[in-house]
Design an enzyme around this catalytic site. Structure first.
Site, PDB file in Angstrom:
ATOM      1  N   CYS A  10       0.842  -1.332   0.055  1.00 30.81           N
ATOM      2  CA  CYS A  10      -0.046  -0.220   0.039  1.00 30.81           C
ATOM      3  C   CYS A  10       0.981   1.256  -0.029  1.00 30.81           C
ATOM      4  O   CYS A  10       1.708   1.320   0.826  1.00 30.81           O
ATOM      5  CB  CYS A  10      -0.929  -0.071   1.243  1.00 30.81           C
ATOM      6  SG  CYS A  10      -1.909   1.254   1.251  1.00 30.81           S
ATOM      7  N   PRO A  11       0.661   2.190  -1.076  1.00 28.76           N
ATOM      8  CA  PRO A  11      -0.218   2.184  -1.854  1.00 28.76           C
ATOM      9  C   PRO A  11      -0.232   1.090  -3.325  1.00 28.76           C
ATOM     10  O   PRO A  11      -1.115   1.099  -4.125  1.00 28.76           O
ATOM     11  CB  PRO A  11      -0.119   3.605  -2.701  1.00 28.76           C
ATOM     12  CG  PRO A  11       1.463   4.012  -2.190  1.00 28.76           C
ATOM     13  CD  PRO A  11       1.723   3.262  -1.034  1.00 28.76           C
TER      14      PRO A  11
END
Ligand SMILES: Cc1cc2nc3c(=O)[nH]c(=O)nc-3n(C[C@H](O)[C@H](O)[C@H](O)COP(=O)(O)OP(=O)(O)OC[C@H]3O[C@@H](n4cnc5c(N)ncnc54)[C@H](O)[C@@H]3O)c2cc1C
Lengths: 385, 95
Positions: B33-34
């Site tokens: 993440c991202p």
């Protein structure tokens, strides 16, 4: 207690969680005995206040005033740390010094760059004129006022790349749903959430959970939506993928940039983030320079927890280097994020470079834990927690 | 040895990828993440039209997600190569 040979000065740029935790962790490692003639810790920052940014969500929704999330930076630093409120204008790694706006020059033996990341609405045509936000204190206050006046219509939330706190946009739309239901006006408001990639959050597990929440709460969503431009007169937002949405209120998370001082010193990538070794957190190709928090170019979430874990590693390694010992600690990519689910429920995710996240089921207890952490943050900043 | 994934015929048409030097390489291995696609979008936005960005991903999902976005956003998929434990995916910025 670290033994020191010769006088050393550590300069820390930035007074957010990253810079403040490095300063306090380092001070603790020297057992509170910073005398200045052996180790000097200087924190240079741009503002006398320290703001807990996750609070912006609560400010925008009228749940707490901004002041609730602010403290004087000086009150967060352990004794012996020198605070300079005078923004850095340039960093010269060759000369080993930093020059501030007032013209003062601070030579360093070790430099920690923790200057954060900032939304830049000017990067997208029409965005600054057409959209409100909640990623700065001023924007959160303006949004609170706009939501207070909002009677009916469509609210569109857009998300640009890169941005800090990847869960905050989700939290915002879920909280907006809860907010309008609480006000008895949910049937007058259409909520639309957009996201740059092919699901509603970058983590598939979180996306799956959120999509079910969207269906249950009648929140519309559109994926593959990277904002290309906004027409503030017609009130339409257009995506690079060919999508478009007319809106009555546009809330955007604009693309982020590193602090201007990084770009001005020629130390950043195209967006002003400092190329950083993902394990040692040293600035790539830079001598005795470490980077912490949002300022890095690492492919990890730009989050307070990331800054927290990194600060721990950097403080240990700088303390070791000052003591003439090997710097042995490595950052493993750890991130921890609470996720507000609205309706007084919350969940969390934790992951690293090698461990994928597994969100816990949302519960009232996890929400209360997040609320408690909002207050305990000040202990984290002081390096206690 | 590299194994082509996704739609190698379409992806490789007209391009000798062994000789192609990407303008920018983004190491997004271990990025949950991202995530690799967001890292690619970030890099593409900062590059001039026509340049090639190669993203490295250790997430198998990328070999599907990235080509899907590239098509939707009208860029060009140059190649998808599986190395040991990760994928190298190159995209040419179309507009
Ligand atoms: C709405 C919102 C919700 C969020 N929610 C969460 C959450 O739930 N959990 C989570 O973990 N994270 C969350 N975050 C993200 C988190 O706040 C940031 O990732 C974190 O603040 C990064 O810390 P930092 O120290 O790297 O940078 P920052 O906190 O941005 O601090 C940067 C510091 O550098 C200073 N500075 C800038 N330029 C200069 C200069 N030239 N000279 C000297 N000093 C300078 C600034 O004054 C500031 O003190 C959220 C953020 C937002 C906006």
């Amino acid at each position: 207690m670290v033994r020191v040979f010769g006088r050393k000065r550590v300069v820390i740029l930035g007074g957010g969680p990253g810079g403040t935790m490095v300063a306090n962790h380092l001070a603790r490692r020297f057992n509170g005995s910073l005398t200045g003639d052996r180790v000097e810790i200087v924190q240079i920052t741009a503002c006398t206040k320290h703001t807990y940014q996750p609070g912006f969500l609560f400010v925008a929704l009228g749940d707490a005033p901004l002041e609730h999330f602010e403290r004087d930076q000086a009150s967060l630093l352990l004794p012996g740390i020198r605070l300079v409120v005078d923004p850095a204008e340039s960093i010269d790694p060759q000369a080993g010094h930093v020059i501030t706006e007032s013209g003062a020059v601070y030579a360093y033996d070790y430099l920690i760059i923790a200057t954060g990341s900032y939304p830049d609405p000017s990067a997208v045509p029409g965005l600054a004129q057409g959209a409100l936000g909640f990623y700065t204190a001023e924007d959160a206050v303006r949004l609170r006022e706009a939501l207070g006046r909002f009677e009916k219509g469509r609210i569109v939330l857009t998300v640009d790349v890169p941005h800090k706190c990847p869960v905050a946009p989700l939290e915002m739309v879920l909280s907006l749903d809860a907010y309008f239901r609480r006000m008895g006006r949910r049937h007058d408001v259409e909520l639309v959430y957009t996201y740059p990639i092919n699901r509603v959050h970058s983590l598939p597990q979180v996306a799956e959970w959120a999509q079910a929440e969207f269906e249950r709460r009648e929140i519309r969503w559109e994926t593959f939506f990277n904002v290309d431009r906004v027409d503030p007169e017609q009130r339409v937002v257009y995506s690079a993928e060919g999508g478009e949405y007319p809106y009555d209120l546009l809330i955007s998370v604009p693309p982020h940039r590193g602090a201007p001082v990084v770009a001005a010193s020629g130390l950043g990538d195209e967006q002003g983030f400092v190329p950083t070794d993902r394990y040692t957190l040293r600035g790539a190709g830079l001598e005795n320079v470490y980077v912490v928090g949002d300022a890095t170019n690492l492919p990890v979430s730009k989050a307070g927890s990331t800054a927290h874990y990194e600060a721990d590693i950097v403080a240990d390694n700088v303390a070791a280097a000052i003591a003439g010992e090997p710097a042995l600690r490595r950052y493993d990519g750890k991130v921890f994020c609470f996720i507000e689910a609205g309706d007084d429920r919350g969940t969390y995710i934790e992951f690293s470079y090698t461990r994928p996240p597994r969100p816990a089921p949302a519960s009232v207890m996890l929400h209360q834990f997040k609320m408690a952490y909002n207050e305990m943050y000040w202990l984290s900043a002081r390096g206690v927690l | 040895m590299a194994v082509e994934q996704g739609k190698p015929q379409a992806a490789l048409r007209g391009t000798n990828h062994a000789q192609l030097r990407p303008d920018k390489v983004v190491d997004a291995r271990g990025a949950y993440c991202p995530g690799p696609l967001m890292e690619l979008i970030k890099a593409i936005k900062a590059q001039p039209v026509g340049s090639v960005v190669e993203v490295w991903s250790s997430d198998q999902g990328s070999s599907k997600d990235i080509p899907e976005w590239v098509k939707k956003a009208s860029h060009e998929l140059v190649y998808v190569v599986e190395e040991s434990g990760y994928w190298r995916i190159a995209v040419r910025k179309g507009h």
